[in-house]
Design a protein around this motif. Sequence first.
Motif, PDB file in Angstrom:
ATOM      1  N   GLN A  13     -11.615   3.928  17.112  1.00  0.00           N
ATOM      2  CA  GLN A  13     -11.792   4.925  16.062  1.00  0.00           C
ATOM      3  C   GLN A  13     -10.452   5.447  15.569  1.00  0.00           C
ATOM      4  OE1 GLN A  13     -14.899   7.278  18.427  1.00  0.00           O
ATOM      5  NE2 GLN A  13     -15.469   7.779  16.326  1.00  0.00           N
ATOM      6  N   VAL A  14      -9.533   5.679  16.507  1.00  0.00           N
ATOM      7  CA  VAL A  14      -8.206   6.191  16.153  1.00  0.00           C
ATOM      8  C   VAL A  14      -7.459   5.197  15.276  1.00  0.00           C
ATOM      9  CG1 VAL A  14      -5.918   6.677  17.106  1.00  0.00           C
ATOM     10  CG2 VAL A  14      -7.932   7.740  18.115  1.00  0.00           C
ATOM     11  N   PHE A  15      -7.392   3.929  15.707  1.00  0.00           N
ATOM     12  CA  PHE A  15      -6.618   2.929  14.964  1.00  0.00           C
ATOM     13  C   PHE A  15      -7.238   2.650  13.591  1.00  0.00           C
ATOM     14  CE2 PHE A  15      -5.597   1.176  19.443  1.00  0.00           C
ATOM     15  CZ  PHE A  15      -4.683   2.195  19.634  1.00  0.00           C
ATOM     16  N   MET A  16      -8.573   2.627  13.534  1.00  0.00           N
ATOM     17  CA  MET A  16      -9.251   2.422  12.245  1.00  0.00           C
ATOM     18  C   MET A  16      -8.947   3.580  11.296  1.00  0.00           C
ATOM     19  SD  MET A  16     -12.899   0.887  13.584  1.00  0.00           S
ATOM     20  CE  MET A  16     -13.687   0.981  11.983  1.00  0.00           C
ATOM     21  N   ASN A  17      -8.938   4.789  11.834  1.00  0.00           N
ATOM     22  CA  ASN A  17      -8.660   5.971  11.013  1.00  0.00           C
ATOM     23  C   ASN A  17      -7.252   5.894  10.417  1.00  0.00           C
ATOM     24  OD1 ASN A  17      -8.151   8.691  10.121  1.00  0.00           O
ATOM     25  ND2 ASN A  17      -9.791   9.397  11.455  1.00  0.00           N
ATOM     26  N   LEU A  18      -6.264   5.520  11.245  1.00  0.00           N
ATOM     27  CA  LEU A  18      -4.883   5.460  10.771  1.00  0.00           C
ATOM     28  C   LEU A  18      -4.667   4.337   9.754  1.00  0.00           C
ATOM     29  CD1 LEU A  18      -2.981   6.146  14.126  1.00  0.00           C
ATOM     30  CD2 LEU A  18      -3.290   7.710  12.201  1.00  0.00           C
ATOM     31  N   ILE A  19      -5.276   3.174   9.992  1.00  0.00           N
ATOM     32  CA  ILE A  19      -5.135   2.067   9.028  1.00  0.00           C
ATOM     33  C   ILE A  19      -5.848   2.412   7.723  1.00  0.00           C
ATOM     34  CG2 ILE A  19      -5.743  -0.341   8.575  1.00  0.00           C
ATOM     35  CD1 ILE A  19      -5.250  -0.927  11.526  1.00  0.00           C
ATOM     36  N   LYS A  20      -7.022   3.065   7.824  1.00  0.00           N
ATOM     37  CA  LYS A  20      -7.755   3.482   6.624  1.00  0.00           C
ATOM     38  C   LYS A  20      -6.920   4.466   5.807  1.00  0.00           C
ATOM     39  CE  LYS A  20     -12.121   5.781   5.375  1.00  0.00           C
ATOM     40  NZ  LYS A  20     -11.613   7.112   5.017  1.00  0.00           N
ATOM     41  N   ASN A  21      -6.265   5.421   6.477  1.00  0.00           N
ATOM     42  CA  ASN A  21      -5.400   6.373   5.773  1.00  0.00           C
ATOM     43  C   ASN A  21      -4.241   5.651   5.089  1.00  0.00           C
ATOM     44  OD1 ASN A  21      -6.946   8.530   6.552  1.00  0.00           O
ATOM     45  ND2 ASN A  21      -5.546   9.263   8.123  1.00  0.00           N
ATOM     46  N   ALA A  22      -3.669   4.657   5.773  1.00  0.00           N
ATOM     47  CA  ALA A  22      -2.566   3.886   5.201  1.00  0.00           C
ATOM     48  C   ALA A  22      -3.019   3.153   3.938  1.00  0.00           C
ATOM     49  CB  ALA A  22      -2.032   2.898   6.234  1.00  0.00           C
ATOM     50  N   MET A  23      -4.210   2.575   3.986  1.00  0.00           N
ATOM     51  CA  MET A  23      -4.737   1.865   2.820  1.00  0.00           C
ATOM     52  C   MET A  23      -4.964   2.812   1.648  1.00  0.00           C
ATOM     53  SD  MET A  23      -7.368  -0.611   4.929  1.00  0.00           S
ATOM     54  CE  MET A  23      -8.399  -0.952   3.507  1.00  0.00           C
ATOM     55  N   GLU A  24      -5.459   4.013   1.932  1.00  0.00           N
ATOM     56  CA  GLU A  24      -5.730   4.980   0.865  1.00  0.00           C
ATOM     57  C   GLU A  24      -4.439   5.488   0.221  1.00  0.00           C
ATOM     58  OE1 GLU A  24      -8.082   7.948   2.790  1.00  0.00           O
ATOM     59  OE2 GLU A  24      -9.948   6.801   2.647  1.00  0.00           O
ATOM     60  N   ALA A  25      -3.317   5.418   0.954  1.00  0.00           N
ATOM     61  CA  ALA A  25      -2.030   5.874   0.404  1.00  0.00           C
ATOM     62  C   ALA A  25      -1.337   4.805  -0.432  1.00  0.00           C
ATOM     63  CB  ALA A  25      -1.105   6.308   1.545  1.00  0.00           C
ATOM     64  N   MET A  26      -1.839   3.537  -0.377  1.00  0.00           N
ATOM     65  CA  MET A  26      -1.184   2.417  -1.066  1.00  0.00           C
ATOM     66  C   MET A  26      -1.995   2.033  -2.306  1.00  0.00           C
ATOM     67  SD  MET A  26      -0.108   0.315   2.381  1.00  0.00           S
ATOM     68  CE  MET A  26       0.492  -1.121   1.506  1.00  0.00           C
ATOM     69  N   HIS A  27      -1.773   2.781  -3.379  1.00  0.00           N
ATOM     70  CA  HIS A  27      -2.562   2.579  -4.604  1.00  0.00           C
ATOM     71  C   HIS A  27      -2.208   1.279  -5.321  1.00  0.00           C
ATOM     72  CE1 HIS A  27      -3.721   6.723  -3.919  1.00  0.00           C
ATOM     73  NE2 HIS A  27      -2.464   7.116  -4.005  1.00  0.00           N
ATOM     74  N   ASN A  28      -1.020   0.768  -5.090  1.00  0.00           N
ATOM     75  CA  ASN A  28      -0.577  -0.444  -5.798  1.00  0.00           C
ATOM     76  C   ASN A  28      -0.462  -1.650  -4.862  1.00  0.00           C
ATOM     77  OD1 ASN A  28      -0.232   1.030  -8.256  1.00  0.00           O
ATOM     78  ND2 ASN A  28       1.707   1.829  -7.434  1.00  0.00           N
ATOM     79  N   GLY A  29      -1.191  -1.635  -3.764  1.00  0.00           N
ATOM     80  CA  GLY A  29      -1.112  -2.730  -2.814  1.00  0.00           C
ATOM     81  C   GLY A  29       0.159  -2.674  -1.984  1.00  0.00           C
ATOM     82  N   GLY A  30       0.389  -3.736  -1.217  1.00  0.00           N
ATOM     83  CA  GLY A  30       1.579  -3.784  -0.372  1.00  0.00           C
ATOM     84  C   GLY A  30       1.248  -4.298   1.014  1.00  0.00           C
ATOM     85  N   THR A  31       2.050  -3.934   1.994  1.00  0.00           N
ATOM     86  CA  THR A  31       1.882  -4.432   3.364  1.00  0.00           C
ATOM     87  C   THR A  31       1.822  -3.275   4.353  1.00  0.00           C
ATOM     88  OG1 THR A  31       3.081  -6.471   2.850  1.00  0.00           O
ATOM     89  CG2 THR A  31       2.863  -5.887   5.186  1.00  0.00           C
ATOM     90  N   ILE A  32       0.830  -3.335   5.237  1.00  0.00           N
ATOM     91  CA  ILE A  32       0.759  -2.417   6.375  1.00  0.00           C
ATOM     92  C   ILE A  32       1.262  -3.193   7.594  1.00  0.00           C
ATOM     93  CG2 ILE A  32      -0.748  -1.089   7.907  1.00  0.00           C
ATOM     94  CD1 ILE A  32      -2.618  -0.702   5.502  1.00  0.00           C
ATOM     95  N   THR A  33       2.258  -2.643   8.267  1.00  0.00           N
ATOM     96  CA  THR A  33       2.826  -3.301   9.440  1.00  0.00           C
ATOM     97  C   THR A  33       2.378  -2.575  10.705  1.00  0.00           C
ATOM     98  OG1 THR A  33       4.769  -3.993   8.177  1.00  0.00           O
ATOM     99  CG2 THR A  33       4.945  -4.054  10.583  1.00  0.00           C
ATOM    100  N   VAL A  34       1.755  -3.317  11.605  1.00  0.00           N
ATOM    101  CA  VAL A  34       1.356  -2.777  12.908  1.00  0.00           C
ATOM    102  C   VAL A  34       2.242  -3.462  13.953  1.00  0.00           C
ATOM    103  CG1 VAL A  34      -0.525  -2.444  14.557  1.00  0.00           C
ATOM    104  CG2 VAL A  34      -1.003  -2.476  12.097  1.00  0.00           C
ATOM    105  N   GLU A  35       3.020  -2.690  14.682  1.00  0.00           N
ATOM    106  CA  GLU A  35       3.974  -3.257  15.635  1.00  0.00           C
ATOM    107  C   GLU A  35       3.836  -2.600  17.002  1.00  0.00           C
ATOM    108  OE1 GLU A  35       8.802  -4.114  16.080  1.00  0.00           O
ATOM    109  OE2 GLU A  35       7.999  -3.114  14.290  1.00  0.00           O
ATOM    110  N   MET A  36       3.911  -3.441  18.056  1.00  0.00           N
ATOM    111  CA  MET A  36       3.801  -2.934  19.419  1.00  0.00           C
ATOM    112  C   MET A  36       5.073  -3.284  20.193  1.00  0.00           C
ATOM    113  SD  MET A  36       0.911  -3.762  22.344  1.00  0.00           S
ATOM    114  CE  MET A  36      -0.372  -3.854  21.121  1.00  0.00           C
TER     115      MET A  36
END
Length: 485
Positions: free
Chosen positions: A366-389
């Motif tokens: 739930q936590v990771f989905m929430n953060l990725i969903k927020n990232a997607m909502e902030a990117m109105h013109n597309g782009g790349t979300i980077t998840v790094e461990m």
Amino acid sequence: MKQNDINQCFGNLMKSTSSPTLILNKSGKILNCNEAAIKLFDLNSSFKGYITMDEPSNIKWAKFVKELQSELRSEEIFNIRKNNNDLEMMSFKCFYDPNTEEIVAQLSTINNDRAIELYVSKEQERSQSFSAYDHLPYAVIVSDASGIILGLNKYAEMYLKIEKSQLLHKAHQHIFDSFTMKNGQITTYLSKLMGEKHANIHVVDETQVSRTCYYEISSVFDEYNNIIVTVINDETEKKQLQHKVEHQEALNVVGQMAASIAHEIRNPLTSLKGFTELLKLNADEESRMYLSVIDSELQRMEQILSELLVLSKPTSMKIELIELDQIVKQVIEFMLPDALMKKIMIQYIPTATEVYIGGNENRLKQVFMNLIKNAMEAMHNGGTITVEMNVIDCTIVELMIKDEGSGMDSKTIQNLFQPFYTTKSSGTGLGLAFVKKVIEEHEGIIGVQSEVQKGTCFHMQFPVYTFNQLDSLDVSAKDSAYLVT
């Protein structure tokens, strides 16, 4: 030294010495001089101008005169500008007449052995006096009565992010150059320092990448030594604790509200969902469409209620030994189709080794989905979300979720994890408060870095579990019955 002795000393120096000798007033104006001084400075016998020095020497002269008025006799080194505009370092051996307020100065160039010895001893004396402050566990800055910085210790260099040589002989106000301040703060501080002889000011350092730092700067005017002593105290931990307390108080308010909301809403909500399903059985196509919208909104209401309940009361959850990499991959796989429709790519950079943490799989998803969903909502013109461990020192695993979206200003970042705070027109402000609580339930921490129009990075850290710790971890069940602290 008695007054008669001083007068006799003045006369003897002017009549008998072959060394360049000047009679000056306290401002450095030449009132009289002997033949050796006329020759040294290429003057005429009627010259009544001022001796000229470089800026550091001018600052030193004001302090030297005060010392001379008190001791009546003293020595110092100054950089003197001659008629050809060249600077020459000279030793001034001076006597002061308190009746006439005149200074007799016997000069010698720095090549004179005594002058060199005096210069070295003076510099060593200053160095030793300020190096003593290096042993104090806080930042110390010393300025003269006119506000010129005379010295600072190593902690002051660290807090101000400047080398000692770059700050010496500058105005006291330069202490604040690297801090974020409100309009008028420095003026108020300086006015209070001049009037009441003491002042303090709270400043913020937002230049560090990893965190915002808070400092209290306190200054006191020491009338006995005629100096201003300034101390810088690091209040960052105190501020962080204060924010945690405020966060906990907000959660307590949410808890009281949620208990009432849950009781008042849950029962009618269940009834409404039931009647909606019954109406669908005999509804036409158009009515089914409207009923689906009602059903969707009822589910949204139920989700909000569930988030409130998670935030507001102690919970129990099943704790298992989890391979973090697998959970992250599953969440990305689930979110990827929606991301591609919005012209967003999700890039995953895993660690080279398997990493296990103790936690609840569903809650972390739930936590990771929430953060990725927020990232997607902030990117109105597309782009790349980077998840790094990354693994830090084999004991901590760090997970970063970075977007290329609109970013956030400092005020938004400060309030980001507060319940009900949101910048979205349709948001509840509960999502990130839920994220923070779940991560802290997993003995983790979360932070955020953001820059307007450049993007945001959430970084989470969790303790790494090894198979040697299996005996201490009950993988079948572990209560998390505590509130966020």
